[in-house]
Design an enzyme around this catalytic site. Structure first.
Site, PDB file in Angstrom:
ATOM      1  CG  HIS A 223      -2.117  -1.100   1.189  1.00  0.00           C
ATOM      2  ND1 HIS A 223      -3.339  -0.583   1.723  1.00  0.00           N
ATOM      3  CD2 HIS A 223      -2.121  -1.969   0.390  1.00  0.00           C
ATOM      4  CE1 HIS A 223      -4.116  -1.766   1.339  1.00  0.00           C
ATOM      5  NE2 HIS A 223      -3.365  -2.427   0.679  1.00  0.00           N
TER       6      HIS A 223
ATOM      7  CE1 TYR B 130      -5.662   4.166   8.351  1.00  0.00           C
ATOM      8  CE2 TYR B 130      -6.444   4.067  10.477  1.00  0.00           C
ATOM      9  CZ  TYR B 130      -5.508   3.516   9.525  1.00  0.00           C
ATOM     10  OH  TYR B 130      -4.500   2.608   9.630  1.00  0.00           O
TER      11      TYR B 130
ATOM     12  CE  LYS C 246       4.091   3.383  13.640  1.00  0.00           C
ATOM     13  NZ  LYS C 246       3.880   2.951  12.136  1.00  0.00           N
TER      14      LYS C 246
END
Ligand code: PHB
Length: 397
Positions: free
Chosen positions: A78, A206, A301
């Site tokens: 991506h 998002y 993360k």
């Protein structure tokens, strides 16, 4: 009456998730022995649905250390994400801004690759172990446990690594007076689904909306992963497919964009928590990954941080066993924590920028839109997000 079997190794690793297995794999490459003890079965870990974004540095380590190149063949690169607010999408172009990408490759696949590689290389990985107890973590570690087949066992090791996840037993072995714990709770959670539907978008979306946050992610051509902000006490049984889709539609659809819907295959409520325990070392015990720190999932993360800890720890252990130098072991905690706190900040920042908290005022939501606008309308702002999302360079790289 069962007799206790006793064995020795160089590095005892508690936890056979991606962090523990990666460390064991890297050590084996340098001829350093380890034993991995894992409470769950291999099948149970493989079936745990987790986040799916790998930083370029994580991918590089998986491929270059010989775990597998499946991520390059079956994962999706991506080159950007979309931030969607006020009904409009704004692309953050990672390649253009920082020359990097991330890979969509589910964590369960990372685990499967690592478990297969350890098995093929004859690694000593014990699943289904119970009752792990450690004495002498500070000076002379001895681990006792019950093996998967019911045998009482003792393992003596030079060093112990606690990679035993967010419910870590090992982190509690660092005495209260020498450790510090930092917590942050959030007043919301994510409702995550897997759905049998075609892709709605090639990249992650998002979305901030007046109805709450939503994230559109992917898994395969025919299965998608999506999340929406919910109350942490939400019960998945109260959500049928229609209620889920109407919530997602409300938060994401509009201005020509429409989600592709399908049957919901899995539902889960994910708590939001930020946690750090410092330092990551006490005598001969080292903590890595979720055992020492958790981040909310907004920046994806968690796994990437765990793999970074392991990389830094591996380099320190390698140097210790090759030269006897303890320099790397002595600085491990500080070096790893440098990135941990950057990721804590980034995850917190993405979370607060995209989610409305219950009780927020009109000012709060308008300010949030101002913040989103200042990120997408500025090359500097967007580059900051792109650099954090794709992963900072490692200080020792
Ligand atoms: C996921 O695909 O599961 C995912 C992706 C990005 C995130 C969190 C989860 O920030």
């Amino acid at each position: 009456m069962s007799r206790r079997t006793t064995s020795t190794t160089q590095v005892a690793i508690v936890g056979g998730g991606p962090a523990g297995l990666m460390l064991s794999h890297l050590l084996a490459g340098q001829g350093i022995e380890s034993v991995v003890l894992e409470a769950r079965s291999r099948q149970a870990i493989h079936e745990t649905v987790r986040a799916g974004i790998l930083e370029h540095g994580t991918v590089k380590l998986l491929v270059e250390s010989g775990v597998s190149d499946r991520v390059l063949r079956e994962g999706d690169r991506h080159d950007g994400i979309e931030l969607r607010f006020n009904g409009e999408s704004h692309r953050i172009d990672f390649q253009d801004l920082v020359g990097e990408s991330v890979w969509l490759y589910p964590q369960t696949e990372v685990f499967a690759d690592l478990a297969a590689r350890r098995e093929a290389d004859g690694g000593d990985v014990r699943y289904g172990v119970s009752g792990v107890s450690i004495e002498g973590a500070e000076t002379d570690p001895a681990l006792t446990f019950t093996d998967g087949d019911g045998r009482e066992s003792e393992l003596r090791a030079d060093l112990v690594v606690g990679a035993d996840g967010s419910r870590s037993y090992c982190r509690g072995l660092i005495p209260e007076q020498t450790r510090r714990r930092y917590f942050k709770e959030y007043p919301f959670a994510w409702f995550g689904i897997l759905t049998d539907a075609p892709r709605s978008s090639d990249e992650l979306i998002y979305a901030n909306s007046e109805h709450g946050f939503a994230l559109i992610s992917q898994r395969t051509e025919i299965m998608q992963r999506m999340y929406f902000q919910c109350d942490p006490r939400e019960n998945v049984a109260d959500w049928d497919d229609e209620r889920i889709w109407s919530t997602l539609r409300q938060r994401v659809n509009g201005n020509g964009f429409e989600l592709k819907e399908g049957p919901v295959l899995e539902k889960v409520v994910l708590p939001f928590r930020s946690f750090v325990q410092e330092p990551l070392r006490h005598g001969k015990l080292f903590l890595a990954g979720d055992a020492a720190h958790t981040v909310p999932p907004t920046g994806a993360k968690g796994l990437n941080l765990a793999i970074h800890d392991v990389k830094v720890l591996f380099e320190a252990l390698d140097s210790y066993y090759r030269t006897g130098s303890t320099g790397g072991l002595d600085t491990y905690s500080d070096v790893a924590l440098g990135r941990v706190w950057k990721a804590q900040h980034f995850s917190y920042w993405m979370t607060s920028m995209l989610h409305a908290a219950p009780g927020d005022s009109e000012f709060d939501q308008a300010r949030r839109l101002g913040e989103l606008n200042s990120v997408v309308s500025s090359r500097h702002g967007a580059s900051y997000l792109a650099e954090c999302y794709t992963g900072w360079p490692s200080p020792r790289a």
